[in-house]
Enzyme design. Structure first.
Site, short mmCIF file in Angstrom:
data_model
loop_
_atom_site.label_atom_id
_atom_site.label_comp_id
_atom_site.label_asym_id
_atom_site.label_seq_id
_atom_site.Cartn_x
_atom_site.Cartn_y
_atom_site.Cartn_z
N HIS A 163 41.64 51.42 -56.98
CA HIS A 163 41.44 52.06 -59.20
C HIS A 163 43.26 51.93 -59.78
CE1 HIS A 163 40.16 53.27 -62.55
NE2 HIS A 163 38.79 54.28 -62.82
N ASP A 381 28.81 33.96 -63.47
CA ASP A 381 28.12 33.10 -62.55
C ASP A 381 28.73 32.21 -61.41
OD1 ASP A 381 26.38 30.76 -61.86
OD2 ASP A 381 26.12 30.73 -64.44
#
Length: 433
Positions: A163, A381
């Site tokens: 993070h 995608d």
């Protein structure tokens, strides 16, 4: 290949290869990368899992090669944490040790995974690669990736990122760039790695509104419940009709306020329900912290494409008795005012505070809510269509995440959090208004 079996029913088996280090596929800058105090407070790994309904025989190679190319733009992710001469954390971009990449296969169809929003850690860790050096700060990789193919032809992409490198918005930008390159397109997003924009001031100028960093004790003995009972991580469904009802309840004049968001009223409901489910004593202080992206809040425009952590956690603080006794309209006003306090002065003061004081983990009387509702992962995608689901796991007991619920009603929300076993049914009843 190493096999992992589900210890409960022995149905799910995953076989995976040893990790291969993926390096940037071109020349990248050297030296070290400055980390802001906000980055340094976020030293925790975040696993995410994306499910894709279809792929083909080339899916692993395509994603791995695209990772090498995208790391040219996101080269710090191939580096390692280091400390400078002042003991401050940086990213060493000289040693590009790469990103561990794992190929795997599962013995089931992807539909057998069911709802993956909150996965049991034993299951999640079959689909994401957790490096054995994870607890060794200056050795462990900052990013890992695993592609798992299923019998049906679908696949999952599991990513574990530190993070300190990225917040949710930056992570989305990285994933979109990775997917674009996999489809043979140039990355439409150029990241900015200069984080000095968020350097602390000398001397620090800390404001007087920092309940946000108050460390609230546990006078209700809640910690014992967490220690003695199993922690149940669960996704609670909240549909659009319930949210509309909440908004009506959150009014003082009987008319819905246009500026009272679904996020605010849902945060109020969850905070109150969790407080009651954990049986906090009336004089127990309870703390709600909200993750707020401050990119749009800065008077001085932040660098375009800023890649790093740009969130603060404004806080609401009151006793459990006050929270439970007040109408939900008052609770929503608390939350709205906390969020509205976030401006450049607030952000700069928070940066100075975090640079000066050591981070201490929040107690179980605190609740940290983040929303993934606005994170548009549907465009990831890689060549076979976008992901059907996004999931995570390994949340802390203080964490709660709002996620999109896959349904015809686009307003539905999944509330994801962990509770001691004895608190689950009570929480469920309280949020099912």
């Amino acid at each position: 290949m190493v096999a992992f079996e589900n210890t409960t029913d022995n149905v799910l088996t995953v076989e995976r290869s040893l990790p291969v280090e993926v390096l940037p596929g071109g020349e990248t800058p050297r030296g070290s990368l400055f980390l802001s105090s906000m980055d340094c407070w976020a030293l925790a790994v975040v696993p995410t899992l994306y499910t894709f309904d279809r792929g083909d025989a080339n899916v692993v190679d395509v994603i791995k090669q695209a990772l090498s190319r995208v790391l040219v733009h996101y080269y710090p992710l191939a580096g390692r944490i280091a400390k400078n001469s002042l003991g401050k954390l940086t990213v060493d971009c000289e040693k590009k040790l790469g990103v561990p990449f794992v190929e795997a296969s599962a013995n089931c169809d992807i539909e057998d995974m069911g709802d993956i929003k909150m996965l049991d850690s034993d299951i999640l860790e079959k689909f994401v690669y957790r490096d054995p050096t994870e607890k060794m700060l200056e050795v462990t990789p900052l990013l890992t990736a695993q592609v798992t193919r299923f019998k049906c032809g679908g696949f999952t992409l599991g990513v574990v990122v530190n993070h300190c490198m990225t917040d949710g918005i930056s992570a989305i930008d990285f994933m979109n760039s990775w997917a674009e390159i996999a489809r043979g397109k140039p990355s439409s997003f150029i990241p900015c790695h200069d984080r000095t924009f968020l350097k602390s001031r000398v001397p620090p100028q800390i404001g007087d509104h920092y309940n946000d960093f108050a460390r609230v004790g546990d006078i209700s003995n809640m910690t014992t419940s967490w220690e003695r009972e199993p922690t149940v991580f669960k996704s609670f469904h909240i549909n659009g009709e319930k949210l509309a009802t909440l908004k009506k309840m959150a009014t003082t004049d009987g008319q819905a306020r246009s500026n009272c968001s679904s996020f605010v009223v849902l945060s109020a409901l969850v905070w109150r329900a969790r407080t009651m489910a954990l049986k906090m004593k009336p004089h127990q202080l309870t703390q709600l912290l909200i993750y707020v992206d401050f990119r749009p809040k800065m008077k001085e425009h932040m660098p375009d494409g800023y890649f790093g952590n740009a969130v603060v956690l404004p806080c609401c603080l009151c006793t459990a008795g006050e929270l439970i006794d007040e109408p939900i309209s008052s609770t929503t006003e608390r939350i709205k005012k906390a969020i509205e306090r976030v401006d450049e002065d607030f952000v700069r003061s928070a940066i100075d505070y975090m640079d000066k004081y050591r981070f201490e983990p929040y107690r179980v009387s605190s609740l940290l809510i983040s929303s993934w509702m606005g994170l548009d992962y549907g465009d990831f995608d890689f060549g076979w269509g976008g992901p059907r689901q996004l999931g995570t796991g390994n949340l802390l007991p203080t964490d709660c995440v709002f996620m999109r619920e896959e349904s015809e009603n686009k307003k539905d929300v999944a509330v994801v959090l962990g509770l001691p076993l004895s608190a689950v049914n009570t929480f469920q009843e309280l949020v099912q208004i």
